[in-house]
Design an enzyme around this catalytic site. Structure first.
Site, mmCIF file in Angstrom:
data_model
loop_
_atom_site.group_PDB
_atom_site.id
_atom_site.type_symbol
_atom_site.label_atom_id
_atom_site.label_comp_id
_atom_site.label_asym_id
_atom_site.label_seq_id
_atom_site.Cartn_x
_atom_site.Cartn_y
_atom_site.Cartn_z
ATOM 1 N N HIS A 1 -5.637 4.134 2.823
ATOM 2 C CA HIS A 1 -5.661 4.551 1.390
ATOM 3 C C HIS A 1 -6.050 5.969 1.654
ATOM 4 O O HIS A 1 -7.609 5.946 2.089
ATOM 5 C CB HIS A 1 -6.442 3.449 0.753
ATOM 6 N N HIS B 1 0.411 -7.464 1.666
ATOM 7 C CA HIS B 1 -0.877 -7.941 1.399
ATOM 8 C C HIS B 1 -0.612 -9.810 1.333
ATOM 9 O O HIS B 1 -0.002 -9.325 0.221
ATOM 10 C CB HIS B 1 -1.229 -7.378 -0.290
ATOM 11 N N HIS C 1 -3.172 1.499 9.151
ATOM 12 C CA HIS C 1 -3.120 0.960 7.065
ATOM 13 C C HIS C 1 -4.431 1.595 6.572
ATOM 14 O O HIS C 1 -5.434 1.739 7.178
ATOM 15 C CB HIS C 1 -3.443 -0.559 6.849
ATOM 16 N N LYS D 1 5.713 -1.904 0.909
ATOM 17 C CA LYS D 1 4.154 -2.507 1.254
ATOM 18 C C LYS D 1 4.449 -3.383 -0.113
ATOM 19 O O LYS D 1 4.854 -2.929 -1.604
ATOM 20 C CB LYS D 1 3.294 -1.501 0.546
ATOM 21 N N ASP E 1 -7.486 0.031 6.612
ATOM 22 C CA ASP E 1 -7.587 -0.379 5.475
ATOM 23 C C ASP E 1 -8.504 0.066 5.238
ATOM 24 O O ASP E 1 -9.708 0.107 4.297
ATOM 25 C CB ASP E 1 -8.031 -1.967 5.401
ATOM 26 N N HIS F 1 -4.103 -6.385 7.301
ATOM 27 C CA HIS F 1 -4.959 -6.699 7.388
ATOM 28 C C HIS F 1 -5.621 -8.465 7.651
ATOM 29 O O HIS F 1 -5.804 -9.244 6.412
ATOM 30 C CB HIS F 1 -5.218 -6.899 6.157
HETATM 31 C C1 NCD Z 1 -7.759 -1.252 -1.356
HETATM 32 C C2 NCD Z 1 -8.175 0.070 -1.665
HETATM 33 O O1 NCD Z 1 -9.106 -0.115 -2.445
HETATM 34 O O2 NCD Z 1 -7.171 0.295 -2.493
HETATM 35 N N1 NCD Z 1 -9.014 -2.611 -1.196
HETATM 36 C C3 NCD Z 1 -9.160 -3.682 -0.576
HETATM 37 O O3 NCD Z 1 -10.032 -4.405 -0.568
HETATM 38 N N2 NCD Z 1 -9.036 -3.391 0.869
HETATM 39 C C4 NCD Z 1 -6.142 -2.169 -1.313
HETATM 40 C C5 NCD Z 1 -5.973 -3.596 -0.499
HETATM 41 O O4 NCD Z 1 -5.798 -3.497 0.568
HETATM 42 O O5 NCD Z 1 -6.002 -4.522 -0.761
HETATM 43 ZN ZN ZN Z 2 -5.277 -1.715 2.037
#
Ligand code: NCD
Ligand code: ZN
Length: 346
Positions: A15, A136, A13, A99, A247, A174
Site C-alpha cells: 500500500h 483479501h 502486496h 484485488k 502488506d 497475507h
Molecule cells: C490495509 C490498509 O491499511 O490499507 N490494512 C491492513 O491492516 N492490512 C488494508 C488491507 O490490506 O487489509
Molecule cells: Zn493490504
C-alpha cells in the site's frame, strides 16, 4: 554467513497511498524491491486501467528518472466491474491483477464485492483471460469472531471458488493461519499465497498482552502462536506457492492511537531486513531468495530481476517515528533493533 546477496526482491502486496503520504514512503520500497504489486484501496478506489496508469505515473513522479522500481498496478474488483476492464488488464503489462475485498473487510473496502455470487461470471472470464485474482480472505459477517474470519472465508468462499473455477490464478493475500497454509499447500498450482513480515514475527500476544498495542493492529488480525509457526514453516520451506508480500500499510500516528484504530502496519522501512532476520533465526537463509525473489515472479510469469541487494549481519535501531506528509508514522519494530542491514543495491 555474515553478508548475503540476493536477486533484488519483489513485494507482491504493497500500500503506497497517494500524494504527500506516498512521497514520504515510496523510497523505502524502491530501495529494497525491484517490483511491487500496488494495492488499489485509495479513496475513491482504483477501478479502471486508466486510473491505475495515472496512479502509476504519480508513483514514478516521486522517483528518479531510472528508478529500478516497477510498480505493477491492480484494480479494485466491485460488483460492477465489466469484462472490458478484464480485457484491458489482460492486455496491459503494467496492470497485473484484480484485488477482491469483501465489502467492509478492511481499510477503505466499502466498495468491495458484496457477495461472491455477484462476480462469478466475471471471475470465469478472468480465468479465461488468465488474469490473477488477489484475495483479501476474510468474511465480514458480524457473527463470525474476528480471529476466525480467515478460516471461515476459506471454508465458505475460497474452497468452493477453487472447485468451481479451477483455472483461475489466485493469490491468497497475507495468509495468517495454519488453515490458510494447509489450504494453499493442498490446492492446485494456480493457488498461491503471500506472507507478511509482521505475521511471521508476532502472534496476538504482541497486540493484546501487557497493554493493548494499536501499532500491531492490522487485518487480517494477528493470530495464535501455532499459526505464526505454520507461516514461518511455509515461508522458509522453499515451497514455490509462498512468496513475499509485505502488506506495508502506513497510517499517521493519530489514526493508530485514537479510537477506532485503523488497521495497518508500516514495515517497508526495514522489510527485507526483517524477513532476513526471521529466515536467519530458522537457519534458513538459503531459502530466502526463493521466497523473496523467485517464487512470486514465477507465479506471475515475470522474468527474474537482474539487480541484486546485499545485506550484512549488523544490528541497527529502527527509529521511533518517521515523518509522514507533515504527520508522524510509527514503523513496525519502532525503537527495536534489527539484525540485518541493507548495504547496497546494484
Ligand atoms: C490495509 C490498509 O491499511 O490499507 N490494512 C491492513 O491492516 N492490512 C488494508 C488491507 O490490506 O487489509
Ligand atoms: Zn493490504
Amino acid at each position: 554467513m555474515d553478508t548475503i546477496t540476493l536477486i533484488k526482491p519483489d513485494d507482491f502486496h504493497l500500500h503506497l497511498r497517494d500524494g504527500a503520504e506516498m512521497a514520504s514512503v515510496v523510497h523505502d520500497s524502491a530501495r529494497r524491491f525491484a517490483r511491487a504489486v500496488i494495492m488499489p484501496n485509495l479513496v475513491p478506489p482504483i477501478v479502471s486501467v486508466e486510473q491505475a496508469l495515472d496512479y502509476r505515473r504519480r508513483i514514478l513522479a516521486h522517483l528518479p528518472q531510472d528508478p529500478g522500481f516497477n510498480p505493477l498496478m491492480t484494480l479494485y474488483l466491485t460488483d460492477d466491474t465489466g469484462r472490458d476492464e478484464v480485457d484491458r488488464v489482460a492486455e496491459n503489462e503494467q496492470v497485473c491483477a484484480f484485488k477482491y475485498y469483501p465489502a467492509g473487510a478492511t481499510t477503505n473496502s466499502a466498495s468491495g464485492v458484496t457477495a461472491i455470487g455477484k462476480v462469478m461470471p466475471l471471475l470465469e472470464y478472468m480465468a479465461q483471460r488468465d488474469v490473477p485474482l488477489l484475495v483479501h480472505g476474510e468474511v465480514t459477517d458480524a457473527g463470525v469472531d474476528v480471529f476466525d474470519r480467515e478460516k471461515v472465508f476459506i471454508e465458505q468462499v475460497l474452497s468452493p471458488l477453487v472447485e468451481d473455477i479451477g483455472s483461475l490464478r489466485i493469490v491468497f493475500e497475507h495468509a495468517t493461519t495454519r488453515d490458510a497454509v494447509q489450504f494453499v499447500t493442498g490446492a492446485p498450482a494456480k493457488v498461491a499465497a503471500t506472507i507478511t513480515p509482521h505475521h511471521l514475527m508476532l502472534n496476538r500476544n504482541a497486540m493484546l498482552s501487557g497493554g493493548i498495542n494499536p501499532h500491531h493492529y492490522c487485518l487480517p488480525i494477528l493470530k495464535r502462536e501455532i499459526h505464526r509457526q505454520a507461516l514461518v514453516d511455509a515461508a522458509t520451506s522453499g515451497n514455490p506457492k509462498f512468496f513475499l508480500g509485505t502488506d506495508s500499510a502506513p497510517h499517521p500516528v493519530r489514526s493508530k492511537e485514537k479510537p477506532p484504530c485503523c488497521a495497518g502496519i508500516y514495515n517497508a522501512y526495514a522489510a527485507i531486513e526483517l524477513y532476513a532476520s526471521v529466515f536467519d533465526s530458522m537457519d534458513s537463509l538459503d531459502t530466502l531468495e526463493n521466497f523473496a525473489s523467485r517464487n512470486g515472479a514465477r507465479f506471475y510469469g515475470l522474468p527474474l530481476n537482474t539487480q541484486t541487494i546485499t545485506m550484512r549481519r549488523e544490528r541497527w535501531r529502527i527509529p521511533d517515528t518517521i515523518s509522514f506528509a507533515g504527520n508522524m508514522l510509527v514503523p513496525f519494530r519502532a525503537g527495536e533493533s534489527c539484525q540485518w542491514k541493507l548495504l547496497y543495491e546494484r
